[in-house]
Motif scaffolding. Structure first.
Motif, short mmCIF file in Angstrom:
data_model
loop_
_atom_site.label_atom_id
_atom_site.label_comp_id
_atom_site.label_asym_id
_atom_site.label_seq_id
_atom_site.Cartn_x
_atom_site.Cartn_y
_atom_site.Cartn_z
N ALA A 1 0.84 -1.21 0.00
CA ALA A 1 0.00 0.00 0.00
C ALA A 1 0.87 1.26 0.00
O ALA A 1 0.57 2.24 -0.69
CB ALA A 1 -0.94 -0.01 1.21
N GLN A 2 1.96 1.25 0.76
CA GLN A 2 2.87 2.39 0.77
C GLN A 2 3.53 2.57 -0.59
O GLN A 2 3.68 3.70 -1.08
CB GLN A 2 3.93 2.20 1.85
CG GLN A 2 3.40 2.24 3.27
CD GLN A 2 4.45 1.85 4.30
OE1 GLN A 2 5.60 1.56 3.95
NE2 GLN A 2 4.06 1.83 5.56
N ASP A 3 3.93 1.47 -1.21
CA ASP A 3 4.57 1.55 -2.53
C ASP A 3 3.58 2.08 -3.57
O ASP A 3 3.95 2.91 -4.42
CB ASP A 3 5.06 0.16 -2.95
CG ASP A 3 6.24 -0.32 -2.12
OD1 ASP A 3 6.87 0.51 -1.45
OD2 ASP A 3 6.52 -1.53 -2.15
N VAL A 4 2.35 1.62 -3.53
CA VAL A 4 1.34 2.08 -4.49
C VAL A 4 1.05 3.56 -4.27
O VAL A 4 0.87 4.31 -5.24
CB VAL A 4 0.06 1.23 -4.38
CG1 VAL A 4 -1.09 1.89 -5.13
CG2 VAL A 4 0.30 -0.18 -4.93
N ALA A 5 0.98 3.98 -3.02
CA ALA A 5 0.76 5.41 -2.74
C ALA A 5 1.88 6.26 -3.33
O ALA A 5 1.63 7.33 -3.89
CB ALA A 5 0.65 5.63 -1.24
#
Length: 342
Positions: free
Chosen positions: A283-287
């Motif tokens: 989720a952090q990478d996608v953000a």
């Protein structure tokens, strides 16, 4: 549906063909069927067709290239909770994106916000996630120590992302490119970063000069092949060579590298392992990828677009030495950029 396939590994122009299928696949539990509109031609896609050392050669009877793309959710399988038909999504990893349709797990389909074009959405996962992967690996390799970072293929799409990140974070980066013309383009784009052309006879001495007394602590290499020995010899004692691609030719036997005497580390990385990260980490990478696509889409440059049926011309363009940006394979009558269902 149309799909680009190959039944053996080899030169893409010779082994790839366009096949017409009478039916499209159906999504299973937790999966969505995506009607693809845009897909990139990544160097890794072509390497997979040609066959890379270390990869199994017992390939399926029929295989379709591509792992990334964007499109519209066509239908959903049982247990899908967040996506509905009509939603624009970017997908990765989704093996077989050089086709009109692909089935992908729901958690690997990222909703695309309005304002991000179809073309940018098709490029917003693989390269930005590769950047995140390399950033983490570089931090680990440096371990707080000072010293330069050297990257090969600095003019590539990932290389330009690395350069922009280095400037933002104050990382002492040295860029390597193949040609004098490519070096000049990089110097104009990033004048504060030293750029060296490996066609110069003294390119190694230039690297040592720019690295200074601390030397090169980390090499980010997507070229490999015969160049690996030169790169290893440029590392300071205790340095790390991070390999994440193989664009070069030739080979370097492992025993030819000064690993033991100089305490060097060689580490291989692949963005295809990204799904093994925790849901919170993904989720952090996608953000991060979404933020980059919204605010700096120019870093996700498009070299040219070709219809899926013109894949041979697209492959030829993708291999041009002077190319900047990524070649895209598109589907006719795609929605206008920046528009999609909510």
């Amino acid at each position: 549906m149309r799909t680009v396939v190959h039944t053996r590994q080899g030169e893409p122009a010779q082994v790839l063909t366009l096949r017409e299928e009478s039916e499209c696949p159906r999504p299973g539990p937790g999966q969505v069927l995506v009607r693809l509109l845009v897909r990139p031609v990544h160097p890794g896609d072509l390497a997979g067709v040609e066959g890379m050392p270390g990869f199994p050669d017992d390939q399926p009877e029929v295989r379709t290239p591509g792992v990334e793309g964007m499109g519209i959710v066509e239908s959903v399988g049982p247990d899908v909770r967040t996506l509905r038909p009509g939603r624009r999504v970017a997908v990765f990893p989704a093996p077989g994106t050089w086709a009109d349709y692909v089935v992908v797990a729901e958690h690997l389909a990222v909703p695309v916000p309005d304002g991000i074009s179809d073309e940018t959405a098709a490029l917003m996962l693989v390269n930005p996630l590769t950047l995140r992967m390399l950033h983490r690996a570089t931090d680990t390799a440096l371990g707080g120590a000072e010293g330069a970072v050297l990257q090969t293929a600095a003019g590539s799409s990932v290389g330009r992302l690395i350069s922009a990140a280095a400037i933002r974070h104050g990382l002492p980066l040295i860029n390597l490119v193949r040609s004098a013309a490519g070096a000049q383009r990089m110097r104009e784009l990033h004048p504060t970063l030293p750029t060296i052309a490996t066609c110069d006879d003294d390119w190694r001495e230039q690297v040592r000069h720019h690295a200074g007394d601390q030397g090169v602590r980390v090499v980010l290499d997507c070229v490999g092949g015969a160049m690996t020995r030169d790169l290893a010899e440029l590392l300071a004692d205790g340095g790390t060579l991070i390999s994440y691609g193989q664009l070069g030719t030739g080979t370097t036997p492992l025993e030819r590298l000064p690993l033991i005497g100089r305490a060097l580390t060689v580490r291989g990385l692949s963005v295809l392992h990204w799904p093994s990260r925790t849901p919170e980490e993904r989720a952090q990478d996608v953000a991060f990828a979404l933020d980059l696509a919204r605010n700096t889409p120019d870093l996700l440059e498009v070299a040219a677009t070709y219809d899926l049926a013109d894949f041979r011309a697209a492959v030829e363009h993708a291999r041009r030495p002077a190319k900047t940006g990524t070649v895209l394979l598109t589907t006719s009558q795609a929605p206008r950029a920046g528009r999609g269902a909510a």
